[in-house]
Design a protein around this motif. Structure first.
Motif, mmCIF file in Angstrom:
data_model
loop_
_atom_site.group_PDB
_atom_site.id
_atom_site.type_symbol
_atom_site.label_atom_id
_atom_site.label_comp_id
_atom_site.label_asym_id
_atom_site.label_seq_id
_atom_site.Cartn_x
_atom_site.Cartn_y
_atom_site.Cartn_z
ATOM 1 N N TYR A 178 0.890 -1.168 0.000
ATOM 2 C CA TYR A 178 0.000 0.000 0.000
ATOM 3 C C TYR A 178 0.922 1.211 0.000
ATOM 4 N N PHE A 179 0.628 2.223 -0.772
ATOM 5 C CA PHE A 179 1.533 3.377 -0.794
ATOM 6 C C PHE A 179 0.820 4.639 -1.285
ATOM 7 N N GLY A 180 1.559 5.751 -1.191
ATOM 8 C CA GLY A 180 1.078 7.032 -1.711
ATOM 9 C C GLY A 180 1.088 8.117 -0.658
ATOM 10 N N GLY A 181 1.190 9.344 -1.141
ATOM 11 C CA GLY A 181 1.115 10.514 -0.263
ATOM 12 C C GLY A 181 1.033 11.753 -1.124
ATOM 13 N N ILE A 182 0.130 12.669 -0.774
ATOM 14 C CA ILE A 182 -0.043 13.880 -1.584
ATOM 15 C C ILE A 182 0.897 14.984 -1.101
ATOM 16 N N TRP A 183 0.858 16.139 -1.762
ATOM 17 C CA TRP A 183 1.762 17.275 -1.509
ATOM 18 C C TRP A 183 3.216 16.820 -1.732
ATOM 19 N N GLY A 184 4.066 16.883 -0.675
ATOM 20 C CA GLY A 184 5.475 16.509 -0.822
ATOM 21 C C GLY A 184 5.676 15.065 -1.244
ATOM 22 N N GLY A 185 4.658 14.223 -1.041
ATOM 23 C CA GLY A 185 4.743 12.807 -1.420
ATOM 24 C C GLY A 185 4.486 12.554 -2.894
ATOM 25 N N GLN A 186 4.111 13.625 -3.657
ATOM 26 C CA GLN A 186 4.058 13.612 -5.135
ATOM 27 C C GLN A 186 2.963 12.750 -5.758
ATOM 28 N N LEU A 187 2.011 12.243 -4.962
ATOM 29 C CA LEU A 187 0.963 11.394 -5.557
ATOM 30 C C LEU A 187 0.138 12.153 -6.601
ATOM 31 N N GLN A 188 0.023 13.480 -6.415
ATOM 32 C CA GLN A 188 -0.763 14.281 -7.365
ATOM 33 C C GLN A 188 -0.088 14.406 -8.729
ATOM 34 N N PHE A 189 1.170 13.931 -8.850
ATOM 35 C CA PHE A 189 1.835 13.947 -10.160
ATOM 36 C C PHE A 189 1.251 12.876 -11.091
ATOM 37 N N TYR A 190 0.449 11.937 -10.558
ATOM 38 C CA TYR A 190 0.085 10.720 -11.311
ATOM 39 C C TYR A 190 -1.423 10.565 -11.445
ATOM 40 N N ARG A 191 -1.834 10.022 -12.595
ATOM 41 C CA ARG A 191 -3.188 9.484 -12.774
ATOM 42 C C ARG A 191 -3.007 8.168 -13.531
ATOM 43 N N ASN A 192 -3.728 7.124 -13.141
ATOM 44 C CA ASN A 192 -3.597 5.808 -13.778
ATOM 45 C C ASN A 192 -2.131 5.367 -13.882
ATOM 46 N N ASN A 193 -1.364 5.622 -12.831
ATOM 47 C CA ASN A 193 0.036 5.198 -12.719
ATOM 48 C C ASN A 193 0.975 5.890 -13.710
ATOM 49 N N LYS A 194 0.529 6.977 -14.324
ATOM 50 C CA LYS A 194 1.390 7.702 -15.279
ATOM 51 C C LYS A 194 1.519 9.158 -14.812
ATOM 52 N N ILE A 195 2.703 9.731 -15.062
ATOM 53 C CA ILE A 195 2.906 11.156 -14.727
ATOM 54 C C ILE A 195 2.004 12.000 -15.617
ATOM 55 N N VAL A 196 1.329 12.979 -15.019
ATOM 56 C CA VAL A 196 0.460 13.855 -15.809
ATOM 57 C C VAL A 196 0.882 15.307 -15.624
ATOM 58 N N VAL A 197 0.573 16.115 -16.617
ATOM 59 C CA VAL A 197 0.853 17.544 -16.540
ATOM 60 C C VAL A 197 -0.458 18.266 -16.850
ATOM 61 N N PRO A 198 -0.913 19.273 -16.118
ATOM 62 C CA PRO A 198 -0.300 19.754 -14.879
ATOM 63 C C PRO A 198 -0.587 18.775 -13.741
ATOM 64 N N ASN A 199 0.313 18.751 -12.784
ATOM 65 C CA ASN A 199 0.177 17.765 -11.702
ATOM 66 C C ASN A 199 -0.570 18.360 -10.519
ATOM 67 N N GLU A 200 -1.871 18.502 -10.679
ATOM 68 C CA GLU A 200 -2.663 19.160 -9.641
ATOM 69 C C GLU A 200 -3.532 18.164 -8.891
ATOM 70 N N LEU A 201 -3.919 18.568 -7.698
ATOM 71 C CA LEU A 201 -4.889 17.766 -6.945
ATOM 72 C C LEU A 201 -6.268 17.924 -7.576
ATOM 73 N N PRO A 202 -7.179 16.944 -7.401
ATOM 74 C CA PRO A 202 -8.564 17.129 -7.847
ATOM 75 C C PRO A 202 -9.188 18.343 -7.141
ATOM 76 N N LYS A 203 -10.255 18.872 -7.735
ATOM 77 C CA LYS A 203 -10.977 19.989 -7.095
ATOM 78 C C LYS A 203 -11.707 19.459 -5.852
ATOM 79 N N ALA A 204 -12.094 20.398 -4.950
ATOM 80 C CA ALA A 204 -12.657 20.012 -3.650
ATOM 81 C C ALA A 204 -13.873 19.098 -3.783
ATOM 82 N N ASP A 205 -14.714 19.299 -4.834
ATOM 83 C CA ASP A 205 -15.931 18.482 -4.938
ATOM 84 C C ASP A 205 -15.731 17.230 -5.801
ATOM 85 N N GLU A 206 -14.498 16.977 -6.221
ATOM 86 C CA GLU A 206 -14.212 15.763 -7.012
ATOM 87 C C GLU A 206 -13.740 14.633 -6.095
#
Ligand code: FUB
Length: 340
Positions: free
Chosen positions: A166-194
């Motif tokens: 089990y793994f992952g962490g947002i912010w400094g942990g960089q999880l927001q860089f990825y969707r479906n296990n691939k790096i995405v640009v821009p690497n943002e967190l989902p919006k508050a209601d998503e």
């Protein structure tokens, strides 16, 4: 800062009593304690905090750890034994910087340490290091696990002999860089209601050195069966995955990061989905909160850290243990983050 944390904690009326925890190793700063029972003893695998002088920022650059020690305990009330340094950043061929949270599991009398570290491109990856004994020394593989990313690996052995990370962490942990296990640009967190970014779960290969499949999303649902939202900061996943089993149910616990809670969710299998249940640990002194849970001699324990001994410096944390209990419905009775 300490006053803010106390005020926040007192708002949570469900958690009335200060806890009766004990510091495990007053001689040095150790954090993120992953505890397991091997060879009838408790072994603890923490991060080794140090004063690097790097200023605090949202990337967590101030958590600039360089090595791991292993600790063992004959019993919870005993003194911990420091087995010394078991892995150094200098000895890891792919190392960049920052040895963050690690965990260890055993298979066929070999011990596998899974750890998070930034590579030479400053991207967090997960590595494996091997030992013949639970107290190391751990010898790292030449490369990170293929397809690995982000931080905070938790190694879980299920009763059928399958192993999961089990793994992952947002912010400094960089999880927001990825969707479906691939790096995405821009690497943002989902919006508050998503739907919130999820932690990941993956089955480990039989040689314990690779993923045997693509990491999957570990979905945490609310009581109505809806995925938790990114804006639900008191419930959604931030970092610090832990998995344990109690009475045939799977308990996934984690930190909510910027709301400073350890929460848990229950599922029927290692992949989930999991349903949010509540808080295990209210805010401790210090920004981060991170834990592990184990059963030893018929009692259950929460291992965690706080920054009381360093006077609130969140990058200098001290590991602790406290007993936890379940109610008759299998719910964990919440623990107050502030000790008596
Ligand atoms: O220790 C460094 C990081 O702080 C961990 O990886 C996070 O879980 C947080 O505890």
């Amino acid at each position: 800062f300490v006053k803010d944390i106390i005020a926040l904690t007192q708002k949570k009326k469900v958690i009335k009593k200060m806890n009766k925890s004990k510091y495990l190793y007053p001689r040095d700063y150790m954090a993120d304690p992953s505890a397991h029972v091997f060879e009838n003893k408790i072994y603890i695998y923490p991060s080794h905090d140090r004063e690097s002088g790097i200023p605090e920022n949202d990337n967590g650059d101030h958590f600039d750890m360089q090595d791991y020690h292993v600790f063992s305990l004959e019993d919870v009330q005993d003194e911990v034994f420091d087995h010394g340094k078991v892995l150094d950043v200098k000895d890891i061929p792919w190392s960049g910087r920052q040895l963050w949270d690690s965990d260890v599991t055993e298979k066929d009398s070999k011990y596998y340490m899974y750890f998070s570290m930034k590579d030479k491109n400053d991207i967090f990856r997960l590595g494996v290091a091997l030992a013949d004994k639970p107290y190391g020394p751990f010898i790292p593989q030449d490369d990170p696990i293929k397809g690995s990313y982000s931080i905070d690996p938790c190694a879980f052995k299920d009763e059928d002999g399958s192993y999961y990370l089990y793994f992952g962490g947002i912010w400094g942990g960089q999880l927001q860089f990825y969707r479906n296990n691939k790096i995405v640009v821009p690497n943002e967190l989902p919006k508050a209601d998503e739907p919130a970014l999820t932690p990941k779960v993956v089955k480990i290969s039989t040689d314990m050195l690779e993923f045997s499949e693509q990491p999957r999303d570990l979905v945490i649902l609310d009581k109505n069966g809806m995925a938790l939202r990114q804006g639900d900061t008191e419930k959604r996943f931030f970092e610090a995955s832990w998995m344990h089993k109690y009475k045939d149910k799977y308990y996934f616990s984690y930190s909510t990061g910027d709301s400073h809670l350890i929460c848990y969710a229950i599922g029927d299998n290692p992949y989930g989905p999991f349903t949010y249940q509540g808080v295990i640990l209210s805010p401790v002194v210090g920004w981060t909160t991170h834990h592990s849970i184990l059963e030893f001699k018929g009692k259950w324990y929460l291992f965690y850290h706080d920054s009381v001994p360093s006077g609130g410096k969140t990058w200098l944390r001290s590991m602790k243990v406290v007993e936890i209990e379940y109610d008759e419905d299998g719910h964990i009775k919440p623990i107050h983050g502030l000790s008596s």
